[in-house]
Design an enzyme around this catalytic site. Structure first.
Site, short mmCIF file in Angstrom:
data_model
loop_
_atom_site.label_atom_id
_atom_site.label_comp_id
_atom_site.label_asym_id
_atom_site.label_seq_id
_atom_site.Cartn_x
_atom_site.Cartn_y
_atom_site.Cartn_z
N HIS A 64 2.59 -7.88 -3.38
CA HIS A 64 1.44 -7.46 -4.18
C HIS A 64 1.82 -6.16 -4.86
O HIS A 64 2.42 -5.28 -4.25
CB HIS A 64 0.19 -7.30 -3.31
CG HIS A 64 -0.48 -8.60 -3.00
ND1 HIS A 64 -1.36 -8.77 -1.94
CD2 HIS A 64 -0.41 -9.82 -3.63
CE1 HIS A 64 -1.80 -10.03 -1.94
NE2 HIS A 64 -1.24 -10.67 -2.94
N ASP A 66 0.66 -3.35 -5.76
CA ASP A 66 0.40 -1.99 -5.28
C ASP A 66 1.35 -1.58 -4.16
O ASP A 66 1.28 -0.44 -3.68
CB ASP A 66 -1.06 -1.85 -4.83
CG ASP A 66 -1.49 -2.87 -3.79
OD1 ASP A 66 -1.13 -4.06 -3.94
OD2 ASP A 66 -2.17 -2.50 -2.82
N HIS A 67 2.24 -2.48 -3.77
CA HIS A 67 3.19 -2.16 -2.71
C HIS A 67 4.65 -2.13 -3.19
O HIS A 67 5.52 -1.73 -2.43
CB HIS A 67 3.05 -3.14 -1.54
CG HIS A 67 1.75 -3.00 -0.82
ND1 HIS A 67 1.62 -2.32 0.37
CD2 HIS A 67 0.50 -3.43 -1.15
CE1 HIS A 67 0.36 -2.34 0.76
NE2 HIS A 67 -0.34 -3.01 -0.15
N HIS A 272 -4.93 2.71 2.98
CA HIS A 272 -5.14 1.56 2.09
C HIS A 272 -6.62 1.40 1.80
O HIS A 272 -7.19 0.30 1.87
CB HIS A 272 -4.56 0.28 2.71
CG HIS A 272 -4.33 -0.82 1.71
ND1 HIS A 272 -5.24 -1.84 1.50
CD2 HIS A 272 -3.31 -1.08 0.86
CE1 HIS A 272 -4.79 -2.67 0.57
NE2 HIS A 272 -3.61 -2.23 0.17
#
EC number: 3.1.26.11
Length: 305
Positions: A64, A66-67, A272
């Site tokens: 994903h 955002d990682h 997170h």
């Protein structure tokens, strides 16, 4: 020896002012290990005066954006800075194809050796080891293949107690003791046999850090991270949105605390955070009600173990 974690980003999928996508830097002795690399990670490293060239390995939990979207910029900067030392990237299958495709279409040929190690995100297995740490995967339950990582410090040698050492030991004999060996008697000098345990103090237990990325609440993880000195666990939502957390394969602050309690860890960091939460005091209160030794994984936080 240093064993220190710094939070570079603590946001979930949507960034917000003052909160960046997931990235963490673990320092063990001279080793520097980057955990996830959300967009803007290289900027965060520069802001905290962390040398990009010091990175040894990059661990990615899942694909994903955002990682891992920060990887493209970081690798490009390392290339432009003239890096020559090899770099290892550990992560889910498919990441190598993404990086290769991006480099091919942008005409980049890195000036350093870039090695990719694919991991089985459904297994708890050793995926990396050097003289400082052992790193194993932790299976996560998310919408795409995802894993966390358990970092375990390599056992340290017992420390020799200077005051307990007899005089006249040769450098070779001192080295033998330092390596944990007993010394036989030395007839030439009249020195009797010397046990390593008699002139040393036991080393502290190896320190352990568990990074639990995006996941449904998974009680079985407690056994895998049991007794860790430090546990990071996502806490995207509060309990009032427990059903939303389940639908999106995420956890709540209370669930993170329940896992920490079951695992008997030393300190829990929660992060997170969903961008719907402008303040995080409720997250901290919810987790601390179950596991008091909880802190927020806020931007720039440094935790020494």
């Amino acid at each position: 020896m240093q064993f220190e974690l710094q939070i570079l980003g603590s946001a979930s999928a949507t960034p917000m002012t003052g909160r960046h996508p997931t990235a963490q830097l673990l320092a063990v002795g001279e080793g520097r290990y980057l955990i996830d690399c959300g967009e803007g990670t290289q900027w965060r490293l520069l802001e905290h005066r962390r040398r990009l060239s010091s990175l040894r390995v990059i661990f990615i939990s899942h694909l994903h954006g955002d990682h891992y979207f920060g990887l493209f910029g970081l690798l490009g900067t390392l290339h432009l800075q003239g890096r020559q030392e090899p770099l290892l990237i550990v992560g889910p299958p498919g990441l190598d194809l993404v990086l290769t495709t991006q480099a091919m279409h942008s005409g980049v040929q890195y000036g350093f050796n870039l090695t990719f190690v694919p991991v089985d995100t459904e297994a708890h297995a050793l995926v990396y080891e050097d003289a400082l740490v052992r790193v194993s995967t932790l299976p996560m339950r998310h919408r795409v293949p995802c894993c966390g990582y358990l970092f375990e410090e390599q056992p340290r040698r017992d420390r020799l107690v200077k005051e307990s050492l007899p005089p006249g030991l040769s450098p070779a004999e001192l080295a033998q003791l330092a390596q944990g060996h007993d010394l036989p008697a030395n007839p030439a000098t009249g020195r009797p046999a010397l046990a390593h345990a008699a002139v040393s103090t036991p080393a502290a237990p190896p320190r352990r850090y568990a990074f639990c990325s995006d996941t449904l609440y998974t009680p079985a993880l407690a056994e895998l991270v049991r007794g860790a000195d430090l546990l990071y666990h996502e806490a995207t939502f509060l309990e009032e949105l427990r059903e939303r957390a389940a639908q999106t394969h995420h956890s709540t602050a209370a669930q993170a605390a329940e896992l920490a309690c079951a695992a008997g860890v030393g300190l829990l960091l929660i992060g997170h955070f969903s961008s719907r939460y402008k303040q995080l005091t409720a997250h901290l209160a919810e987790a601390q009600a179950i596991f008091p030794n909880t802190e927020l994984a806020t931007e720039g936080l440094v935790v020494a173990v």
